[in-house]
Each structure stands twice: as structure tokens, then as C-alpha cells.
Design a protein around this motif. Structure first.
Motif, PDB file in Angstrom:
ATOM      1  N   ALA A 216      -5.278  12.423 -28.524  1.00 46.60           N
ATOM      2  CA  ALA A 216      -5.238  12.007 -30.041  1.00 46.60           C
ATOM      3  C   ALA A 216      -6.164  13.139 -30.702  1.00 46.60           C
ATOM      4  CB  ALA A 216      -5.973  10.734 -30.186  1.00 46.60           C
ATOM      5  N   TYR A 217      -7.137  13.687 -30.066  1.00 47.78           N
ATOM      6  CA  TYR A 217      -7.984  14.751 -30.716  1.00 47.78           C
ATOM      7  C   TYR A 217      -7.194  15.951 -31.012  1.00 47.78           C
ATOM      8  CZ  TYR A 217     -11.601  11.378 -29.050  1.00 47.78           C
ATOM      9  OH  TYR A 217     -12.197  10.101 -28.731  1.00 47.78           O
ATOM     10  N   ARG A 218      -6.382  16.162 -29.933  1.00 45.44           N
ATOM     11  CA  ARG A 218      -5.771  17.432 -30.010  1.00 45.44           C
ATOM     12  C   ARG A 218      -4.457  17.332 -31.068  1.00 45.44           C
ATOM     13  NH1 ARG A 218      -3.257  21.152 -25.142  1.00 45.44           N
ATOM     14  NH2 ARG A 218      -2.038  22.599 -26.343  1.00 45.44           N
ATOM     15  N   LEU A 219      -3.906  16.155 -30.869  1.00 45.00           N
ATOM     16  CA  LEU A 219      -2.725  16.023 -32.081  1.00 45.00           C
ATOM     17  C   LEU A 219      -3.115  16.069 -33.513  1.00 45.00           C
ATOM     18  CD1 LEU A 219      -0.746  13.097 -30.033  1.00 45.00           C
ATOM     19  CD2 LEU A 219       0.111  15.519 -30.248  1.00 45.00           C
ATOM     20  N   LEU A 220      -4.206  15.374 -33.445  1.00 37.85           N
ATOM     21  CA  LEU A 220      -4.794  15.188 -35.022  1.00 37.85           C
ATOM     22  C   LEU A 220      -5.338  16.615 -35.366  1.00 37.85           C
ATOM     23  CD1 LEU A 220      -6.324  11.749 -34.898  1.00 37.85           C
ATOM     24  CD2 LEU A 220      -4.109  12.492 -35.876  1.00 37.85           C
ATOM     25  N   TRP A 221      -5.938  17.188 -34.616  1.00 40.83           N
ATOM     26  CA  TRP A 221      -6.367  18.647 -35.072  1.00 40.83           C
ATOM     27  C   TRP A 221      -5.263  19.534 -35.256  1.00 40.83           C
ATOM     28  CZ3 TRP A 221      -5.985  23.046 -31.654  1.00 40.83           C
ATOM     29  CH2 TRP A 221      -6.598  24.018 -32.120  1.00 40.83           C
ATOM     30  N   GLN A 222      -4.061  19.550 -34.734  1.00 39.89           N
ATOM     31  CA  GLN A 222      -2.884  20.167 -34.723  1.00 39.89           C
ATOM     32  C   GLN A 222      -1.985  19.600 -36.003  1.00 39.89           C
ATOM     33  OE1 GLN A 222      -0.893  19.854 -30.976  1.00 39.89           O
ATOM     34  NE2 GLN A 222      -1.806  21.769 -30.228  1.00 39.89           N
ATOM     35  N   GLY A 223      -2.527  18.460 -36.690  1.00 39.03           N
ATOM     36  CA  GLY A 223      -1.645  18.009 -37.795  1.00 39.03           C
ATOM     37  C   GLY A 223      -0.669  17.053 -37.432  1.00 39.03           C
ATOM     38  N   LYS A 224      -0.711  16.540 -36.094  1.00 40.06           N
ATOM     39  CA  LYS A 224       0.494  15.937 -35.713  1.00 40.06           C
ATOM     40  C   LYS A 224       0.123  14.234 -35.580  1.00 40.06           C
ATOM     41  CE  LYS A 224       2.249  19.327 -32.708  1.00 40.06           C
ATOM     42  NZ  LYS A 224       2.557  19.925 -31.245  1.00 40.06           N
ATOM     43  N   PRO A 225       0.981  13.515 -35.923  1.00 42.19           N
ATOM     44  CA  PRO A 225       0.947  12.061 -35.766  1.00 42.19           C
ATOM     45  C   PRO A 225       0.607  11.503 -34.266  1.00 42.19           C
ATOM     46  CG  PRO A 225       3.105  12.383 -35.782  1.00 42.19           C
ATOM     47  CD  PRO A 225       2.430  13.805 -35.769  1.00 42.19           C
ATOM     48  N   LEU A 226      -0.284  10.328 -34.228  1.00 45.92           N
ATOM     49  CA  LEU A 226      -0.362   9.728 -32.803  1.00 45.92           C
ATOM     50  C   LEU A 226       0.970   9.275 -32.357  1.00 45.92           C
ATOM     51  CD1 LEU A 226      -3.883   7.584 -33.569  1.00 45.92           C
ATOM     52  CD2 LEU A 226      -3.289   9.935 -32.285  1.00 45.92           C
ATOM     53  N   PRO A 227       1.127   8.977 -31.076  1.00 47.40           N
ATOM     54  CA  PRO A 227       2.593   8.375 -30.571  1.00 47.40           C
ATOM     55  C   PRO A 227       2.436   7.120 -30.722  1.00 47.40           C
ATOM     56  CG  PRO A 227       1.127   9.422 -28.907  1.00 47.40           C
ATOM     57  CD  PRO A 227       0.352   9.851 -30.184  1.00 47.40           C
ATOM     58  N   GLY A 228       3.759   6.478 -30.639  1.00 50.91           N
ATOM     59  CA  GLY A 228       3.676   5.044 -30.677  1.00 50.91           C
ATOM     60  C   GLY A 228       2.895   4.324 -29.499  1.00 50.91           C
ATOM     61  N   TRP A 229       2.796   4.854 -28.451  1.00 52.89           N
ATOM     62  CA  TRP A 229       2.126   4.033 -27.442  1.00 52.89           C
ATOM     63  C   TRP A 229       0.527   4.032 -27.538  1.00 52.89           C
ATOM     64  CZ3 TRP A 229      -1.028   7.675 -25.468  1.00 52.89           C
ATOM     65  CH2 TRP A 229      -0.527   9.144 -25.595  1.00 52.89           C
ATOM     66  N   HIS A 230       0.007   4.913 -28.375  1.00 54.85           N
ATOM     67  CA  HIS A 230      -1.337   5.007 -28.563  1.00 54.85           C
ATOM     68  C   HIS A 230      -1.869   3.638 -28.915  1.00 54.85           C
ATOM     69  CE1 HIS A 230      -5.409   6.115 -29.924  1.00 54.85           C
ATOM     70  NE2 HIS A 230      -5.232   7.273 -29.206  1.00 54.85           N
ATOM     71  N   PRO A 231      -3.147   3.192 -28.112  1.00 50.50           N
ATOM     72  CA  PRO A 231      -3.529   1.916 -28.385  1.00 50.50           C
ATOM     73  C   PRO A 231      -3.842   1.667 -29.841  1.00 50.50           C
ATOM     74  CG  PRO A 231      -4.495   2.956 -26.248  1.00 50.50           C
ATOM     75  CD  PRO A 231      -3.794   3.997 -27.100  1.00 50.50           C
ATOM     76  N   LEU A 232      -4.375   2.733 -30.791  1.00 52.20           N
ATOM     77  CA  LEU A 232      -4.729   2.233 -31.948  1.00 52.20           C
ATOM     78  C   LEU A 232      -3.459   1.947 -32.839  1.00 52.20           C
ATOM     79  CD1 LEU A 232      -7.346   5.072 -32.842  1.00 52.20           C
ATOM     80  CD2 LEU A 232      -7.620   2.427 -32.786  1.00 52.20           C
ATOM     81  N   ILE A 233      -2.369   2.337 -32.266  1.00 52.80           N
ATOM     82  CA  ILE A 233      -1.021   1.956 -33.010  1.00 52.80           C
ATOM     83  C   ILE A 233      -0.332   0.788 -32.411  1.00 52.80           C
ATOM     84  CG2 ILE A 233       1.377   2.648 -33.536  1.00 52.80           C
ATOM     85  CD1 ILE A 233       0.266   5.540 -34.112  1.00 52.80           C
ATOM     86  N   SER A 234      -0.154   0.761 -31.017  1.00 49.20           N
ATOM     87  CA  SER A 234       0.290  -0.554 -30.481  1.00 49.20           C
ATOM     88  C   SER A 234      -0.471  -1.828 -30.392  1.00 49.20           C
ATOM     89  CB  SER A 234       0.611   0.000 -28.817  1.00 49.20           C
ATOM     90  OG  SER A 234      -0.706  -0.113 -28.159  1.00 49.20           O
ATOM     91  N   GLY A 235      -1.817  -1.507 -30.497  1.00 48.04           N
ATOM     92  CA  GLY A 235      -2.821  -2.607 -30.564  1.00 48.04           C
ATOM     93  C   GLY A 235      -3.109  -3.251 -29.113  1.00 48.04           C
ATOM     94  N   ASP A 236      -2.383  -2.579 -27.985  1.00 44.11           N
ATOM     95  CA  ASP A 236      -2.811  -2.823 -26.842  1.00 44.11           C
ATOM     96  C   ASP A 236      -3.416  -1.729 -25.845  1.00 44.11           C
ATOM     97  OD1 ASP A 236      -2.466  -3.653 -24.131  1.00 44.11           O
ATOM     98  OD2 ASP A 236      -0.287  -3.575 -24.057  1.00 44.11           O
ATOM     99  N   PRO A 237      -4.678  -2.109 -25.376  1.00 43.58           N
ATOM    100  CA  PRO A 237      -5.372  -0.912 -24.768  1.00 43.58           C
ATOM    101  C   PRO A 237      -4.573  -0.407 -23.485  1.00 43.58           C
ATOM    102  CG  PRO A 237      -6.621  -2.955 -24.729  1.00 43.58           C
ATOM    103  CD  PRO A 237      -5.232  -3.346 -25.280  1.00 43.58           C
ATOM    104  N   ASN A 238      -3.763  -1.207 -22.847  1.00 44.79           N
ATOM    105  CA  ASN A 238      -3.003  -0.774 -21.752  1.00 44.79           C
ATOM    106  C   ASN A 238      -1.588  -0.213 -22.180  1.00 44.79           C
ATOM    107  OD1 ASN A 238      -4.762  -1.943 -19.656  1.00 44.79           O
ATOM    108  ND2 ASN A 238      -4.216  -4.072 -20.597  1.00 44.79           N
ATOM    109  N   SER A 239      -1.305   0.087 -23.367  1.00 43.11           N
ATOM    110  CA  SER A 239       0.115   0.702 -23.736  1.00 43.11           C
ATOM    111  C   SER A 239       0.180   1.932 -23.232  1.00 43.11           C
ATOM    112  CB  SER A 239       0.270   0.493 -25.249  1.00 43.11           C
ATOM    113  OG  SER A 239      -0.699   1.253 -25.963  1.00 43.11           O
ATOM    114  N   VAL A 240      -0.856   2.619 -23.036  1.00 45.14           N
ATOM    115  CA  VAL A 240      -1.059   4.153 -22.534  1.00 45.14           C
ATOM    116  C   VAL A 240      -0.451   4.154 -21.035  1.00 45.14           C
ATOM    117  CG1 VAL A 240      -3.482   4.138 -21.811  1.00 45.14           C
ATOM    118  CG2 VAL A 240      -2.198   6.396 -22.091  1.00 45.14           C
ATOM    119  N   HIS A 241      -0.829   3.002 -20.278  1.00 42.60           N
ATOM    120  CA  HIS A 241      -0.421   2.814 -18.845  1.00 42.60           C
ATOM    121  C   HIS A 241       1.067   2.456 -18.709  1.00 42.60           C
ATOM    122  CE1 HIS A 241      -4.702   3.358 -18.092  1.00 42.60           C
ATOM    123  NE2 HIS A 241      -4.985   2.403 -18.397  1.00 42.60           N
TER     124      HIS A 241
END
Length: 150
Positions: free
Chosen positions: A95-120
């Protein structure tokens, strides 16, 4: 769990995030804790499955995050002010790299999915796939290079 403003990362520049917001950007994939190899000629960075000795391969979190520098002095502390020099070391899905590059967070990111296990669940973490740096000589690390993104 700390409550954040909705999609705060889209509304604030990285350097304006609070410490809690900054830490919340971490998706918990564990890939930043993998040992990396850098091609001396091209500068290209490759991730290996060889994990830092402090990575808990089941939770994909540092077992001693707060005091990790006592054990691993060279561990990078990523901050907005050093992204220009360190972001290239971070995984492509970070996420740090993506945001630094001006890109969005992916849908599986816990901040978007609301699920801390979505990355797994999305298969993007290193959960259960690492080897120990204690058991893997550095000269063999090339044998453990993984393709990104995973």
C-alpha cells in the motif's frame, strides 16, 4: 481497533497521515519481511521466500515489531520522507508503494474489505510459504526467488 475517516488515504497526502493511519496502511502480507536480492547491474529487486528471522509466517507480522531494531539494525523504517529512497524495496502490492506511485489500493486490502484476513484469503500474503534465513544459506537465496505479484 482505531476508527478512521472513510478512505482517509485518498483524502490526505502520505506526509499528513497520523501514526495510526500510517500503520493502518500495512496490509499484513509479510512480503516486506522477505529477504531480497538486488541485481547490481539493473537495480531490479527480487523477493525470495527466505524470511527475516522475526517474521511470524502464520500471522505475517513481525514478532518483535516495536523493538525489531535491537535484533535487525538494518530493518527499514518506512516513512513518508524516505519513500523516494526505499519504496523500490517494497513489494509491488504494498500500500505504501502503491499510494506513493499514485495508484489505488486493491480490493483485497483490509482497509477496503474491512477484513484483516482478506490479504490471506486473496492469496497475496506469504502465509505458510516462507523458509527460515537460519536454515537457508545466503548463497542459495536465488533458488527461492518468487515472482511478483503473489
Amino acid at each position: 481497533m482505531t476508527k478512521f475517516a472513510p478512505r482517509f488515504w485518498e483524502k490526505k497526502p502520505l506526509e499528513k497521515l497520523s501514526e495510526a493511519e500510517w500503520e493502518a496502511l500495512c496490509d499484513g502480507c509479510g512480503k516486506c519481511c522477505l529477504n531480497k536480492l538486488e541485481d547490481e547491474d539493473s537495480g531490479e529487486v527480487a523477493l525470495t521466500r527466505v524470511a527475516c528471522r522475526l517474521l511470524d509466517d502464520q500471522t505475517c507480522r513481525c514478532a518483535h515489531y516495536e523493538n525489531r531494531h535491537q535484533f535487525i539494525p538494518e530493518c527499514i523504517v518506512l516513512r513518508p520522507e524516505n519513500l523516494d529512497t526505499h519504496a523500490y524495496w517494497m513489494p509491488q502490492t504494498c500500500a505504501y508503494r502503491l499510494l506513493w506511485q499514485g495508484k489505488p489500493l486493491p480490493g483485497w486490502h483490509p482497509l477496503i474489505s474491512g477484513d484483516p484476513n482478506s490479504v490471506h484469503s486473496a492469496g497475496v500474503s506469504v502465509q505458510g510459504m516462507t523458509v527460515s534465513e537460519f536454515d537457508t544459506p545466503e548463497e542459495d537465496w536465488e533458488d527461492y526467488i518468487i515472482e511478483e505479484p503473489i
